[in-house]
Design a protein around this motif. Sequence first.
Motif, PDB file in Angstrom:
ATOM      1  N   THR A   9     -13.021  -1.828  -4.898  1.00  0.00           N
ATOM      2  CA  THR A   9     -12.111  -2.943  -4.631  1.00  0.00           C
ATOM      3  C   THR A   9     -11.786  -3.710  -5.908  1.00  0.00           C
ATOM      4  OG1 THR A   9     -12.954  -3.171  -2.373  1.00  0.00           O
ATOM      5  CG2 THR A   9     -11.799  -5.062  -3.300  1.00  0.00           C
ATOM      6  N   ALA A  12      -9.321  -1.714  -7.838  1.00  0.00           N
ATOM      7  CA  ALA A  12      -8.006  -1.787  -7.202  1.00  0.00           C
ATOM      8  C   ALA A  12      -7.314  -3.101  -7.553  1.00  0.00           C
ATOM      9  CB  ALA A  12      -8.149  -1.647  -5.689  1.00  0.00           C
ATOM     10  N   LEU A  13      -8.068  -4.200  -7.523  1.00  0.00           N
ATOM     11  CA  LEU A  13      -7.501  -5.499  -7.883  1.00  0.00           C
ATOM     12  C   LEU A  13      -7.049  -5.496  -9.346  1.00  0.00           C
ATOM     13  CD1 LEU A  13      -6.855  -8.480  -7.515  1.00  0.00           C
ATOM     14  CD2 LEU A  13      -9.282  -8.994  -7.905  1.00  0.00           C
ATOM     15  N   ALA A  16      -3.891  -3.561  -9.614  1.00  0.00           N
ATOM     16  CA  ALA A  16      -2.807  -4.303  -8.963  1.00  0.00           C
ATOM     17  C   ALA A  16      -2.330  -5.449  -9.862  1.00  0.00           C
ATOM     18  CB  ALA A  16      -3.268  -4.840  -7.614  1.00  0.00           C
ATOM     19  N   VAL A  26       3.069  -6.286  -5.507  1.00  0.00           N
ATOM     20  CA  VAL A  26       1.995  -5.469  -4.946  1.00  0.00           C
ATOM     21  C   VAL A  26       1.373  -6.100  -3.710  1.00  0.00           C
ATOM     22  CG1 VAL A  26       1.440  -4.475  -7.192  1.00  0.00           C
ATOM     23  CG2 VAL A  26       0.253  -6.543  -6.444  1.00  0.00           C
ATOM     24  N   PRO A  28      -2.429  -5.314  -1.135  1.00  0.00           N
ATOM     25  CA  PRO A  28      -3.646  -4.497  -1.007  1.00  0.00           C
ATOM     26  C   PRO A  28      -3.493  -3.459   0.097  1.00  0.00           C
ATOM     27  CG  PRO A  28      -3.979  -6.657  -0.018  1.00  0.00           C
ATOM     28  CD  PRO A  28      -2.624  -6.695  -0.662  1.00  0.00           C
ATOM     29  N   VAL A  74      -1.722 -12.418  -5.859  1.00  0.00           N
ATOM     30  CA  VAL A  74      -2.373 -11.110  -5.755  1.00  0.00           C
ATOM     31  C   VAL A  74      -3.859 -11.284  -5.488  1.00  0.00           C
ATOM     32  CG1 VAL A  74      -2.947  -8.978  -6.984  1.00  0.00           C
ATOM     33  CG2 VAL A  74      -0.670  -9.987  -7.242  1.00  0.00           C
ATOM     34  N   PHE A  78      -6.103 -10.005  -2.135  1.00  0.00           N
ATOM     35  CA  PHE A  78      -7.282  -9.148  -2.211  1.00  0.00           C
ATOM     36  C   PHE A  78      -8.538  -9.885  -1.743  1.00  0.00           C
ATOM     37  CE2 PHE A  78      -4.615  -6.259  -4.458  1.00  0.00           C
ATOM     38  CZ  PHE A  78      -5.247  -5.013  -4.393  1.00  0.00           C
ATOM     39  N   ALA A  84     -10.154  -3.559   0.719  1.00  0.00           N
ATOM     40  CA  ALA A  84      -9.046  -2.818   0.112  1.00  0.00           C
ATOM     41  C   ALA A  84      -9.563  -1.892  -0.992  1.00  0.00           C
ATOM     42  CB  ALA A  84      -8.018  -3.782  -0.451  1.00  0.00           C
ATOM     43  N   TYR A  87      -3.668  -0.286  -3.811  1.00  0.00           N
ATOM     44  CA  TYR A  87      -2.578  -1.256  -3.741  1.00  0.00           C
ATOM     45  C   TYR A  87      -1.247  -0.511  -3.587  1.00  0.00           C
ATOM     46  CZ  TYR A  87      -1.687   0.019  -8.635  1.00  0.00           C
ATOM     47  OH  TYR A  87      -1.405   0.712  -9.788  1.00  0.00           O
ATOM     48  N   SER A 192      -5.290   3.752  -7.241  1.00  0.00           N
ATOM     49  CA  SER A 192      -5.735   3.520  -5.868  1.00  0.00           C
ATOM     50  C   SER A 192      -6.625   4.671  -5.407  1.00  0.00           C
ATOM     51  CB  SER A 192      -4.530   3.418  -4.923  1.00  0.00           C
ATOM     52  OG  SER A 192      -3.722   2.306  -5.231  1.00  0.00           O
TER      53      SER A 192
END
Length: 317
Positions: A9, A12-13, A16, A26, A28, A74, A78, A84, A87, A192
């Motif tokens: 996660t 991913a953040l 993003a 973007v 999640p 964003v 998240f 998540a 993204y 992702s």
Amino acid sequence: MAITARHTTTLALAYALSAAESGFPVIPLSPTKLPALRSPHRDESGTGGVHPCRGECGLPGHGVHDATTDPAGVRALFAAAPWATGYGIACGRAPHHLIGVDLDITPTGRTRTGESASASAEPTPDSVAALQQLAFQHLFTLPETVVVLTPSGGRHIWLSGPAGVTVPNSAGRLAPGIDVRGAGGYLVGPGSVTARGAYRLAPGSAGLTPAPCPRALLRLLTPPERGRHAGPGGHRGGRPAQGHGLVQFVLAAHEGQRNTRLFWAACRAYEHGFGDSLAETLVDAAVRTGLTEHEARATIASASRLTAGPAGPAGAA
């Protein structure tokens, strides 16, 4: 396990935020590639499962309508979706007006709905050949641009569109094996992680931005509205202008692909509401390529029956 999930996660953040900094709105995504946040209106009665709100209520959970380039926004999205793992990047939004061309794959011995393919699989020759044929037929060349490799071995080609032009989402309309993501759709961003694996930039894509979509391809991606007819000098019978392109597609068929091309062209014509008016012209074109009149009419009749059924929803890319 929890540490691994948190790490995924966090990554991913980070991806993003980097995309948002480059101007890509973007949201999640969950491991299933769907928006990670559920609709705040899901329990409201009388909506039939669909609510008209697109974020005007101020709450998150409106899918692609939540997409933002604001770093604080964003992070908030998240934070509300700690599960998540990826993204999504909203297509059709300023400043890039992103268009995604998705080359699908059909691995040997497996169906599109079967097990996932290995990461080394190549896009199905049908989708690649179809795109090359479109480029040859309509005289355009794909520019050097961002390409994202999918876990199944397919690839997403990123292009930018002009402001004020709406490219619709479609599945297989451009050609078999090719899906398009435009306004209202989203692409899974590189970095992702999904249930089927990770999305990653293709070699040479790092540092690139989406190249402008060639004009000839853009015309194919933005078909005339249903019911709009050609003006003076157009085709007889009031057929929409794209009917000419379908006929040319059939005329360009070689032995071994005549029936397939005719069927595909007829399906597109019926989907756009002018199949009956184009049928005789398609029959003539098919006969010129070597099919018999009986074969041509039977193929067009099959296309008519197929497209008379309800169309299924297009998936996310």
